[in-house]
Motif scaffolding. Structure first.
Motif, PDB file in Angstrom:
ATOM      1  N   HIS A  46       0.865  -1.190   0.000  1.00 16.31           N
ATOM      2  CA  HIS A  46       0.000   0.000   0.000  1.00 16.31           C
ATOM      3  C   HIS A  46       0.898   1.235   0.000  1.00 16.31           C
ATOM      4  O   HIS A  46       1.871   1.314   0.754  1.00 16.31           O
ATOM      5  N   ARG A  47       0.579   2.201  -0.824  1.00 19.99           N
ATOM      6  CA  ARG A  47       1.339   3.458  -0.936  1.00 19.99           C
ATOM      7  C   ARG A  47       0.544   4.556  -0.230  1.00 19.99           C
ATOM      8  O   ARG A  47      -0.589   4.854  -0.608  1.00 19.99           O
ATOM      9  N   PHE A  48       1.122   5.158   0.781  1.00 22.43           N
ATOM     10  CA  PHE A  48       0.451   6.178   1.589  1.00 22.43           C
ATOM     11  C   PHE A  48       1.129   7.518   1.334  1.00 22.43           C
ATOM     12  O   PHE A  48       2.289   7.714   1.679  1.00 22.43           O
ATOM     13  N   VAL A  49       0.411   8.442   0.705  1.00 23.60           N
ATOM     14  CA  VAL A  49       0.937   9.772   0.404  1.00 23.60           C
ATOM     15  C   VAL A  49       0.424  10.749   1.452  1.00 23.60           C
ATOM     16  O   VAL A  49      -0.784  10.871   1.671  1.00 23.60           O
ATOM     17  N   ILE A  50       1.346  11.434   2.113  1.00 23.74           N
ATOM     18  CA  ILE A  50       0.996  12.406   3.154  1.00 23.74           C
ATOM     19  C   ILE A  50       1.273  13.795   2.596  1.00 23.74           C
ATOM     20  O   ILE A  50       2.418  14.243   2.536  1.00 23.74           O
ATOM     21  N   GLN A  51       0.231  14.451   2.139  1.00 25.07           N
ATOM     22  CA  GLN A  51       0.336  15.782   1.550  1.00 25.07           C
ATOM     23  C   GLN A  51       0.073  16.811   2.644  1.00 25.07           C
ATOM     24  O   GLN A  51      -0.888  16.702   3.401  1.00 25.07           O
ATOM     25  N   GLY A  52       0.920  17.830   2.740  1.00 16.89           N
ATOM     26  CA  GLY A  52       0.741  18.852   3.756  1.00 16.89           C
ATOM     27  C   GLY A  52       1.430  18.499   5.063  1.00 16.89           C
ATOM     28  O   GLY A  52       0.875  18.691   6.140  1.00 16.89           O
ATOM     29  N   TYR A  53       2.653  17.995   4.968  1.00 23.57           N
ATOM     30  CA  TYR A  53       3.385  17.589   6.170  1.00 23.57           C
ATOM     31  C   TYR A  53       3.544  18.755   7.139  1.00 23.57           C
ATOM     32  O   TYR A  53       3.390  18.596   8.357  1.00 23.57           O
ATOM     33  N   SER A  54       3.863  19.946   6.635  1.00 26.42           N
ATOM     34  CA  SER A  54       4.103  21.089   7.516  1.00 26.42           C
ATOM     35  C   SER A  54       2.868  21.460   8.321  1.00 26.42           C
ATOM     36  O   SER A  54       2.971  22.004   9.423  1.00 26.42           O
ATOM     37  N   LEU A  55       1.695  21.175   7.771  1.00 28.21           N
ATOM     38  CA  LEU A  55       0.455  21.452   8.508  1.00 28.21           C
ATOM     39  C   LEU A  55       0.185  20.391   9.569  1.00 28.21           C
ATOM     40  O   LEU A  55      -0.398  20.677  10.607  1.00 28.21           O
ATOM     41  N   ALA A  56       0.611  19.168   9.295  1.00 28.37           N
ATOM     42  CA  ALA A  56       0.408  18.085  10.268  1.00 28.37           C
ATOM     43  C   ALA A  56       1.380  18.198  11.428  1.00 28.37           C
ATOM     44  O   ALA A  56       1.051  17.829  12.564  1.00 28.37           O
ATOM     45  N   LYS A  57       2.570  18.717  11.162  1.00 25.59           N
ATOM     46  CA  LYS A  57       3.588  18.848  12.202  1.00 25.59           C
ATOM     47  C   LYS A  57       3.069  19.735  13.332  1.00 25.59           C
ATOM     48  O   LYS A  57       2.460  20.776  13.085  1.00 25.59           O
ATOM     49  N   GLY A  58       3.308  19.300  14.558  1.00 25.39           N
ATOM     50  CA  GLY A  58       2.858  20.072  15.705  1.00 25.39           C
ATOM     51  C   GLY A  58       1.485  19.693  16.206  1.00 25.39           C
ATOM     52  O   GLY A  58       0.945  20.335  17.111  1.00 25.39           O
ATOM     53  N   MET A  59       0.887  18.650  15.639  1.00 29.40           N
ATOM     54  CA  MET A  59      -0.446  18.244  16.080  1.00 29.40           C
ATOM     55  C   MET A  59      -0.418  17.620  17.471  1.00 29.40           C
ATOM     56  O   MET A  59      -1.443  17.501  18.119  1.00 29.40           O
ATOM     57  N   GLY A  60       0.777  17.187  17.931  1.00 29.03           N
ATOM     58  CA  GLY A  60       0.888  16.683  19.297  1.00 29.03           C
ATOM     59  C   GLY A  60       1.429  15.274  19.362  1.00 29.03           C
ATOM     60  O   GLY A  60       1.175  14.455  18.473  1.00 29.03           O
ATOM     61  N   ILE A  61       2.161  14.984  20.439  1.00 27.35           N
ATOM     62  CA  ILE A  61       2.708  13.643  20.646  1.00 27.35           C
ATOM     63  C   ILE A  61       1.563  12.648  20.803  1.00 27.35           C
ATOM     64  O   ILE A  61       0.597  12.897  21.529  1.00 27.35           O
ATOM     65  N   GLY A  62       1.665  11.528  20.092  1.00 25.41           N
ATOM     66  CA  GLY A  62       0.621  10.505  20.152  1.00 25.41           C
ATOM     67  C   GLY A  62      -0.510  10.718  19.169  1.00 25.41           C
ATOM     68  O   GLY A  62      -1.344   9.836  18.984  1.00 25.41           O
ATOM     69  N   LYS A  63      -0.542  11.883  18.514  1.00 23.54           N
ATOM     70  CA  LYS A  63      -1.578  12.152  17.510  1.00 23.54           C
ATOM     71  C   LYS A  63      -1.076  11.627  16.163  1.00 23.54           C
ATOM     72  O   LYS A  63       0.107  11.763  15.830  1.00 23.54           O
ATOM     73  N   HIS A  64      -1.976  11.079  15.380  1.00 20.53           N
ATOM     74  CA  HIS A  64      -1.545  10.399  14.166  1.00 20.53           C
ATOM     75  C   HIS A  64      -2.401  10.760  12.962  1.00 20.53           C
ATOM     76  O   HIS A  64      -3.512  11.269  13.087  1.00 20.53           O
ATOM     77  N   ILE A  65      -1.829  10.463  11.798  1.00 18.80           N
ATOM     78  CA  ILE A  65      -2.549  10.474  10.524  1.00 18.80           C
ATOM     79  C   ILE A  65      -2.591   9.024  10.065  1.00 18.80           C
ATOM     80  O   ILE A  65      -1.580   8.325  10.100  1.00 18.80           O
ATOM     81  N   VAL A  66      -3.752   8.563   9.644  1.00 17.77           N
ATOM     82  CA  VAL A  66      -3.898   7.146   9.300  1.00 17.77           C
ATOM     83  C   VAL A  66      -4.290   6.992   7.836  1.00 17.77           C
ATOM     84  O   VAL A  66      -5.056   7.796   7.293  1.00 17.77           O
ATOM     85  N   SER A  67      -3.738   5.983   7.192  1.00 18.71           N
ATOM     86  CA  SER A  67      -4.071   5.699   5.797  1.00 18.71           C
ATOM     87  C   SER A  67      -5.441   5.051   5.695  1.00 18.71           C
ATOM     88  O   SER A  67      -6.046   4.668   6.709  1.00 18.71           O
ATOM     89  N   ASP A  68      -5.904   4.908   4.478  1.00 17.85           N
ATOM     90  CA  ASP A  68      -7.096   4.109   4.233  1.00 17.85           C
ATOM     91  C   ASP A  68      -6.764   2.639   4.508  1.00 17.85           C
ATOM     92  O   ASP A  68      -5.615   2.217   4.416  1.00 17.85           O
ATOM     93  N   ASN A  69      -7.766   1.866   4.899  1.00 19.31           N
ATOM     94  CA  ASN A  69      -7.539   0.434   5.114  1.00 19.31           C
ATOM     95  C   ASN A  69      -7.241  -0.260   3.783  1.00 19.31           C
ATOM     96  O   ASN A  69      -7.796   0.105   2.740  1.00 19.31           O
ATOM     97  N   PHE A  70      -6.360  -1.246   3.819  1.00 18.47           N
ATOM     98  CA  PHE A  70      -6.094  -2.075   2.648  1.00 18.47           C
ATOM     99  C   PHE A  70      -6.029  -3.526   3.093  1.00 18.47           C
ATOM    100  O   PHE A  70      -5.769  -3.825   4.258  1.00 18.47           O
ATOM    101  N   THR A  71      -6.307  -4.433   2.177  1.00 17.48           N
ATOM    102  CA  THR A  71      -6.444  -5.851   2.521  1.00 17.48           C
ATOM    103  C   THR A  71      -5.287  -6.664   1.969  1.00 17.48           C
ATOM    104  O   THR A  71      -4.946  -6.551   0.793  1.00 17.48           O
ATOM    105  N   VAL A  72      -4.706  -7.473   2.848  1.00 10.50           N
ATOM    106  CA  VAL A  72      -3.662  -8.425   2.462  1.00 10.50           C
ATOM    107  C   VAL A  72      -3.898  -9.709   3.243  1.00 10.50           C
ATOM    108  O   VAL A  72      -4.070  -9.674   4.463  1.00 10.50           O
TER     109      VAL A  72
END
Length: 427
Positions: free
Chosen positions: A38-64
């Motif tokens: 699965h290829r996970f593209v994170i667009q807007g890294y600078s905006l995500a930075k600083g969201m807080g320790i333990g806070k995450h961005i999650v990809s769409d689910n994929f099946t294997v």
């Protein structure tokens, strides 16, 4: 008559002498991995930075391997003890499962073209304890200290404020397989290669197409078998014996790519690349893949349409979603249109946006409205523009934040932002 002793002949003896030996039976236990990526593209890294320790961005689910998985990216680290010095990346079991054994590989992609990817892998090293075991849904494997953040932000892994993480999962499965002991492998179909040779040497060609002065020889039956439009134009016309046709609505490069698909059932290599998401609507429309989408719609080649839609959907971003949506609507690309609208709903709408930030949601929506594509929708497809905005606002109709009583849809549809200021449209 002899007096010598003889052995008694019994039924068991006769049966043993006359019964054939039974053939031995066998079985084979095969343990292997069922792999998928699965290829996970994170667009807007600078905006995500600083969201807080333990806070995450999650990809769409994929099946294997019959299980669903998801990639978790922690821009400020997963645990407090790691502070925010490192970014953390994990792969998680996203479906029900007990003691799921798997191998993993997490790769941070080098976007400079040098191929110096950052790879953490189970696959290329021996494991003393075997594959990793995930006990239950939500179990994770990964790295709290995946990459030092200061180095990441000055590296070739970050380009245009975008990170790309590739994850490969190999689920361990065991099965009894008798067929492998006595099996014959059948190669993949090569009919496309044979027809491709027919296209290259043009043996038996019986029709020529004139496209802006460039000649393309072809075979009537092949075209008719692949496209109902070609079949109608070639055989349902007044002159079925015509040897040449003039194509006025396609460029030579587009017609060449069209013939390549008709004969080989694959995309021409030149059509694989997609224009940058930062390009204008006109430049997106001028790409080969966009023009091939139009040709596929013109000649009713549904598989080709889906292949073009698949390529274009990989380029959907905040500043390009309106542009690509316009193309999808014009050429009846229903799958691509659905992806555009779903992207808007999942990534820009209210509290369900990827960053879970109300103020950022408003910034993103405003970015969409300021884009060239949105202006095109406003001028040429007002109903589609309305559909896009309603989709974006669909998840936040009943949501309010900071005492704001008006929804994003109510405020942005009349041209204001959430603070009551006018959103300046491009001219």
């Amino acid at each position: 008559m002899t007096n010598g002793a003889t052995s008694p002949v019994t039924a068991a003896t006769l049966k043993a002498e006359h019964s054939p030996l039974l053939s031995p039976t066998s079985s084979q236990s095969v343990t292997e991995t069922v792999n998928g990526s699965h290829r996970f593209v994170i667009q807007g890294y600078s905006l995500a930075k600083g969201m807080g320790i333990g806070k995450h961005i999650v990809s769409d689910n994929f099946t294997v391997g019959g299980y669903r998985w998801a990639i978790y990216f922690y821009p400020d680290g997963k645990n407090p003890e790691d502070s925010s010095t490192y970014v953390s990346v994990f792969i998680a079991l996203a479906s029900e499962g007990t003691d799921v054994r798997a191998l993993f590989e997490l790769t941070l992609m080098d976007q400079s073209g040098k191929g110096k990817h950052k790879v953490h892998s189970h696959f290329d090293r021996s494991l003393e304890s075997g594959p990793y075991t995930l006990k239950y849904r939500g179990s994770m494997w990964g790295y709290k200290r995946f990459f030092r953040r200061a180095l990441l932000e000055t590296s070739d892994y970050l380009k245009d404020d975008c990170l790309i993480i590739n994850c490969t999962v190999g689920v361990v499965v065991s099965a009894i397989d008798c067929s492998r002991l006595h099996s014959i492998q059948v190669p993949k179909s090569d009919i496309g290669a044979h027809f491709g040779m027919l296209l290259e040497n043009m043996e038996g060609s019986d029709i020529t197409f004139d496209v802006a002065g460039e000649k393309f020889r072809s075979h009537k039956l092949v075209l008719a078998a692949r496209s109902p439009v070609f079949r109608s134009e070639i055989f349902d016309g007044v002159d079925e014996q015509k040897k040449e046709m003039v194509i006025t609505d396609l460029e030579p490069r587009v017609f060449k790519a069209l013939l390549h698909f008709i004969y080989r059932d694959t995309l021409l290599e030149d059509a694989e690349s997609v224009e940058s998401s930062s390009a204008s609507l006109s430049s997106v429309s001028e790409t080969l893949i966009a023009k091939l989408l139009a040709a596929a719609d013109r000649y009713c080649l549904e598989r080709l349409k889906l292949m073009c839609e698949s390529r274009l959907c990989k380029n959907i971003a905040v500043n390009s979603v309106a542009k690509i949506l316009a193309l999808a609507d014009e050429y009846h690309a229903t799958e691509l249109k659905a992806v555009c609208l779903r992207f808007a709903a999942e990534n820009l709408a209210g509290p369900y946006g990827i960053f879970r930030s109300w103020s950022l949601t408003c910034v993103l929506i405003a970015a969409v409205m300021r884009s060239d594509g949105f202006e095109y929708l406003k001028d040429n497809c007002p109903s589609l523009q309305s559909e896009l905005l309603k989709t974006i606002a669909g998840c936040e109709e009943d949501y309010s934040s900071g005492g704001k009583s008006r929804s994003v849809w109510a405020q942005l549809s009349d041209g204001t932002d959430t603070n009551g200021r006018r959103v300046r449209q491009r001219t």
